[in-house]
Write a protein that holds these residues in place. Structure first.
Motif, short mmCIF file in Angstrom:
data_model
loop_
_atom_site.label_atom_id
_atom_site.label_comp_id
_atom_site.label_asym_id
_atom_site.label_seq_id
_atom_site.Cartn_x
_atom_site.Cartn_y
_atom_site.Cartn_z
N UNK A 62 0.83 -1.21 0.00
CA UNK A 62 0.00 0.00 0.00
C UNK A 62 0.86 1.26 0.00
N UNK A 63 1.87 1.30 0.88
CA UNK A 63 2.74 2.48 0.94
C UNK A 63 3.53 2.64 -0.36
N UNK A 64 3.99 1.53 -0.93
CA UNK A 64 4.72 1.59 -2.19
C UNK A 64 3.82 2.07 -3.32
N UNK A 65 2.57 1.59 -3.36
CA UNK A 65 1.63 2.02 -4.40
C UNK A 65 1.31 3.51 -4.29
N UNK A 66 1.18 4.01 -3.06
CA UNK A 66 0.90 5.44 -2.87
C UNK A 66 2.07 6.28 -3.37
N UNK A 67 3.29 5.82 -3.10
CA UNK A 67 4.46 6.56 -3.55
C UNK A 67 4.56 6.57 -5.08
N UNK A 68 4.28 5.43 -5.71
CA UNK A 68 4.32 5.36 -7.17
C UNK A 68 3.23 6.24 -7.78
N UNK A 69 2.07 6.32 -7.11
CA UNK A 69 0.98 7.17 -7.61
C UNK A 69 1.38 8.64 -7.62
N UNK A 70 2.17 9.04 -6.62
CA UNK A 70 2.64 10.43 -6.57
C UNK A 70 3.77 10.69 -7.56
N UNK A 71 4.49 9.63 -7.93
CA UNK A 71 5.63 9.77 -8.85
C UNK A 71 5.50 8.72 -9.96
N UNK A 72 4.71 9.02 -11.00
CA UNK A 72 4.45 8.02 -12.06
C UNK A 72 5.71 7.52 -12.75
N UNK A 73 6.78 8.32 -12.75
CA UNK A 73 8.01 7.87 -13.40
C UNK A 73 8.64 6.68 -12.67
N UNK A 74 8.16 6.40 -11.44
CA UNK A 74 8.68 5.27 -10.68
C UNK A 74 7.82 4.02 -10.84
N UNK A 75 6.92 4.02 -11.81
CA UNK A 75 6.11 2.82 -12.10
C UNK A 75 7.00 1.79 -12.79
N UNK A 76 7.70 1.05 -12.01
CA UNK A 76 8.71 0.09 -12.51
C UNK A 76 8.29 -1.32 -12.12
N UNK A 77 8.19 -2.17 -13.13
CA UNK A 77 7.75 -3.54 -12.91
C UNK A 77 8.64 -4.50 -13.70
N UNK A 78 8.54 -5.78 -13.37
CA UNK A 78 9.37 -6.78 -14.01
C UNK A 78 8.76 -7.22 -15.35
N UNK A 79 9.62 -7.45 -16.34
CA UNK A 79 9.15 -7.83 -17.68
C UNK A 79 8.73 -9.30 -17.75
N UNK A 80 9.45 -10.16 -17.10
CA UNK A 80 9.24 -11.61 -17.23
C UNK A 80 9.32 -12.05 -18.69
N UNK A 81 10.34 -11.58 -19.39
CA UNK A 81 10.49 -11.91 -20.81
C UNK A 81 10.63 -13.42 -21.02
N UNK A 82 11.41 -14.07 -20.18
CA UNK A 82 11.62 -15.51 -20.34
C UNK A 82 10.33 -16.28 -20.17
#
Length: 292
Positions: free
Chosen positions: A21-41
């Protein structure tokens, strides 16, 4: 109070470690930090499994189609030319009935093709997403680690997404493109400015997770991306106005033709470099503008 007691008191003043929840709130305030894993393999492995299953179903379907075409049963022969006959061939009471085998394979193929094409579409969209900027990833990691900031503690396996994954293994939804000059200002000059001057004169944030009486780095300084963009845009516009005016004045003050030609060559190079640094023009556009 002893040093150990002071340390214990400070530790007790920390809030509980934060989670999603705290991480999601921080990402909501800073959209440039919307970083997730690709799982390409995993995504590619999923496509390969779909492909292998489709190949097997296709082989079985071709065999059954050929068998029905050569069948002595006139009804089976009509499957190749009559969808009605084919669709009515399925015996709901006996799924293993040989007369309905072709229809059952087609239904299975339809389901697999839908999943395969959906997976292909999403994979193509995934590949179009950019990897996060190194500075954004490092900022997020520091915010999550520091007890005076996020103090995020993820206990499940996805903790490695932000701790050990390389930039090439991650993606971001943030798609704002920057020219070379804006990128240099944002990711290099701002850090230098903050370390030398900015941290002493700018207003610090107080919406941290720690109580305000905690003395060690309880505040952070935030620089607006919009303000930086406006600043770099103003510099770019000013340069765009001054460059041709300066070229005209310089060429007017020089009478020697050879010297003028040398100045023109140098100014052409400066113009091309400026377009590359201060704009997002492509190489064909730079060539076209330089030739004009």
């Amino acid at each position: 109070m002893s040093q150990e007691e002071q340390s214990n008191a400070i530790e007790l003043s920390f809030p509980e470690p934060g989670g999603y929840k705290r991480l999601a709130e921080h990402i909501s305030r800073h959209p440039e930090l919307s970083i997730y894993q690709r799982y390409d393999t995993l995504a590619n492995e999923n496509l390969l499994f779909y492909q292998a299953e489709l190949a097997q179903v296709e082989s079985s379907l071709r065999y059954v189609q050929e068998r029905d075409r050569k069948s002595g049963d006139e009804s089976c022969k009509q499957y190749a030319v009559s969808w009605y006959r084919l669709s009515q061939s399925a015996n709901l009471e006996d799924p293993n009935c040989i007369e309905g085998e072709q229809y059952q394979l087609i239904m299975k193929l339809r389901e697999l093709m839908a999943g395969y094409q959906k997976a292909l579409f999403y994979q193509s969209k995934m590949l179009s997403l950019r990897r996060p900027h190194r500075k954004h990833l490092e900022d997020l990691r520091q915010w999550m680690r520091r007890p005076t900031m996020g103090r995020i503690r993820i206990m499940s396996q996805d903790w490695r997404t932000w701790e050990t994954c390389e930039e090439s293994e991650l993606l971001t939804f943030e798609n704002s493109m920057m020219d070379g000059f804006t990128s240099w200002i944002t990711y290099t000059l701002i850090d230098i400015y903050h370390n030398l001057l900015g941290r002493h004169i700018h207003k610090k944030r107080t919406d941290t997770v720690l109580p305000l009486n905690y003395a060690d780095h309880r505040h952070t300084v935030t620089y607006s991306h919009k303000s930086i963009a406006r600043f770099t845009q103003a510099i770019t516009v000013l340069l765009a106005c001054m460059l041709p005016i300066g070229a005209i004045v310089l060429l007017y003050s020089v009478e020697n033709i050879t010297t003028r030609l040398g100045i023109i060559a140098c100014l052409t190079g400066v113009f091309s470099i400026s377009m590359n640094m201060f704009t997002m023009a492509t190489l064909p556009e730079i060539f076209a503008a330089t030739a004009a």
